[in-house]
Design an enzyme around this catalytic site. Sequence first.
Site, mmCIF file in Angstrom:
data_model
loop_
_atom_site.group_PDB
_atom_site.id
_atom_site.type_symbol
_atom_site.label_atom_id
_atom_site.label_comp_id
_atom_site.label_asym_id
_atom_site.label_seq_id
_atom_site.Cartn_x
_atom_site.Cartn_y
_atom_site.Cartn_z
ATOM 1 N N ASP A 349 0.862 -1.167 0.000
ATOM 2 C CA ASP A 349 0.000 0.000 0.000
ATOM 3 C C ASP A 349 0.908 1.228 0.000
ATOM 4 O O ASP A 349 2.106 1.135 0.280
ATOM 5 C CB ASP A 349 -0.935 -0.018 1.209
ATOM 6 C CG ASP A 349 -2.220 0.771 0.965
ATOM 7 O OD1 ASP A 349 -2.232 1.668 0.096
ATOM 8 O OD2 ASP A 349 -3.218 0.491 1.648
ATOM 9 N N TRP A 350 0.343 2.378 -0.321
ATOM 10 C CA TRP A 350 1.152 3.577 -0.521
ATOM 11 C C TRP A 350 1.785 4.021 0.798
ATOM 12 O O TRP A 350 1.101 4.355 1.747
ATOM 13 C CB TRP A 350 0.292 4.669 -1.139
ATOM 14 C CG TRP A 350 0.301 4.672 -2.638
ATOM 15 C CD1 TRP A 350 0.527 5.743 -3.450
ATOM 16 C CD2 TRP A 350 0.083 3.550 -3.532
ATOM 17 N NE1 TRP A 350 0.483 5.359 -4.783
ATOM 18 C CE2 TRP A 350 0.217 4.022 -4.865
ATOM 19 C CE3 TRP A 350 -0.177 2.206 -3.345
ATOM 20 C CZ2 TRP A 350 0.080 3.203 -5.974
ATOM 21 C CZ3 TRP A 350 -0.317 1.374 -4.456
ATOM 22 C CH2 TRP A 350 -0.192 1.882 -5.744
#
Length: 854
Positions: A349-350
């Site tokens: 995920d970012w």
Amino acid sequence: MLSKLLSPLCIIPFVLGAPAPSAVTLSTPGGNVTATILGPYSPVTTSSNFPLTSTASSATSSASASTSGASTTGVITIPLSSYSFTPYPTPTLNPRPPIYPATDPLNPPSVSSDPQVVPDFAPAWSAAYQKAKYLISDYTIEEKVNITTGVGWAKGLCIGNIPPNKNFPGLCLEDSPLAVRSVDYATAFPAGIHVASTWNRALMRARGLALGQEFKGKGVNIALGPMMNMGRIAQGGRNWEGFGADPFLTGESAYETILGLQNGGVQATAKHFINNEQEHFRTSESSNVDDRTQHEIYAHPFLRSVMAGVSSVMCSYNLINETYACNNDKMLNDILKREYGFQGFVQSDWQATRSTLSAVAGLDMTMPGDTTFDSGDSYFGGNLTDYVNDGYISMARLDDMATRIIAAWYFLHQDEAYPITNFNAFNSKDEVNNKHVNVQADHYKLVREIGASGTVLLKNENGALPLNKPRNLVLIGSDAGPGKFGPNEFPGQGGSDGILAMGWGSGTGDFPYLISPLEGIQERARQDGSSVFWDFDDWNTALAGNMAYGEAVALVFTNSDSGEGYITVNGNEGDRKNLTAWHNGDDLILAVAAQNNNTIVVVNSVGPLIIEPWIEHPNITAVIWAGIQGQEAGNAIADVLYGAYNPSGRLPYTIAKDVVDYPAQLITKGSGSDIVTIDYTEGLFVDYRHFDQANIMPRFEFGFGLSYTTFAYSDLCVTPIQSSDTDQEDLIIAWEYGKASPIAEGSSTALWLHEPAFRVTFEVTNTGPVSGTEIPQLYIHHPSSASEPPSVLKGFTNVEISPYDIKQVSITLSRYDLSIWDVIAQGWRKPDGQISLSIGASSRDFRLQGDIPI
């Protein structure tokens, strides 16, 4: 040289696997369990007494929280070391059509209301791997590393970007699970929770296909969806992106969505792996989950995603048993890649990457590339190059990372004239790159159909619905009308002052238009000659009551919103503060009902609400649970209100009478910067399973939904099906004698476990005067020896039946459907004792009962 960015690898040492079996001790909330773990790394044998390194004191302190079950602790880490690597073998079982056919993701098996085909993607993966290995055969270390490392936040056209490399064009990664985000000329589909409410595999597949076509048309290689977290917390901010509070329903929804997306040509991403069940503390909380609960509840949708051939899995922000998800060797390597046989790549995920050594734990790609937005450095990139050169990460592992990423590109045939990216996600005014490609086709028709099909009729008294040319009607509440400044007035959809048709955050998209209930109802009123009045002021209850007085029908609209935690709306930090209707909804409904004896309530909500203040009011004749329906919301609501669509939606979660009735509560308070520990003490008893076990009466149970007609069930028959898998006949026999599945690559996705094993048939009769669709549901009842919930959903189908007609229905069960996870043997086994089943219209409305003939 050593990286200046080195952070401790947050993995539990005992889950580092080995090419050969090695006995280890797993510490779980239920005690220590000895098990054998296989994996790609050199053996590490340990126990709960292993000398672990922690970023905080081993002593824990209690945390102030909204409920019990939260404490603070540190992060389990291991020292920097060198790690050898041996790739997992690709599956070798021969295809066996028609049950186990060789399958290309661009040509999946036809959708069925009773799936009996187990697609074999192994040949397609094998061909893709060969191409990928050849492509990178002359790559330098730096060029291979570039395949694994995003270019950085806002440094490319898409939300995530892998740069071009020699004859590899690079990759575009883009949100969201319900739309191509940050573009024009794209459709805003119903959210995941709404398509799950249809309980209709054909619509799940069709939505996935339409989304896949739109992503491909925009030049997106990797769609960042679907989302399949479980909805453990009723107030969870992103629950609406997923598919409800049951692992089987979520798993089937994810499976069909992925088959559809990849049929459309785009790579799908199963997210968020795993236990990302609330927005509060999502980057600093440890979800402590026992092994059995993890396998049977939270990991199951990801298993089904792997079986659908998913290209990518996104690891989440949170910790799992005090180990960050993107550093978690047990989850990424042992369960996902070994046990499930996942052939694609794991992306973060970012900003969820925590260490360069995450690569050892199973992370293949870091997104968006920099350690934090605009930091200018990366845990991968130059640091990964240094770690390979210095021997901490093997060249074989780097090759595996790059191969997996490029193989997924070949797997979807994206090397064959795939569209180039034709938008700029960060600059809508960029007329050089924004080509304004229209990818909508006629998908609005599907949006409207899903919107109506996922709408749940909760109450209908005195024939209040469907409406039959009422003389006049009044619409009350802001949710009945358009937003004051258009459908996209709030950034990230972080707000609502009109019809609610999606939540907020990165899981959204821009509406090309949004039909409000006022527009949809007025269209029908024009045909009927009805008069329509409205009042969108939620707070002037006196005016609302006065306007409702004397009207043939008073429609009151209310909603409840939530989203991702980086946006706060009216004090709701992603997660909902409570389960109360927004915009003064309860008082507004009561004010109208006090003045009109034909009050119909329409609720657009991201999840359950407590509706006790008004649900039993004698003047409230009908309640429609309209969910969040996408751009055609108003038309879909009108279709159900007027009977153009006979409602067939069913609840994908339980609506309780009191928030404390739910088995797990939202944790909103921690202690400073420490890791907040959230213990999943409810175990297997999530949502309806808890209500059944604790004998708590809900307001509306999981799977509930009414129709404008009625149905009867009869003639149940359960018969075994002869196995087609002669190669693994010994495992079938062992299972029948109560032995667990073996520890091996792909052991949990093996054909013998998932092939059809029992056929359940019965008849459904439409006993009413209008055509309708029934949603028969199959619940398994395990023997007491299994320590399972009283009822567990393991099958559903949909059947459309004409008035007074009878149709035979079938639901097929696999051995996996009847198994429980054995934490000692680390495999799936048949529990000791008689397994029975019920067929019914909800989790508490059983019509037929029978036994499994094993």
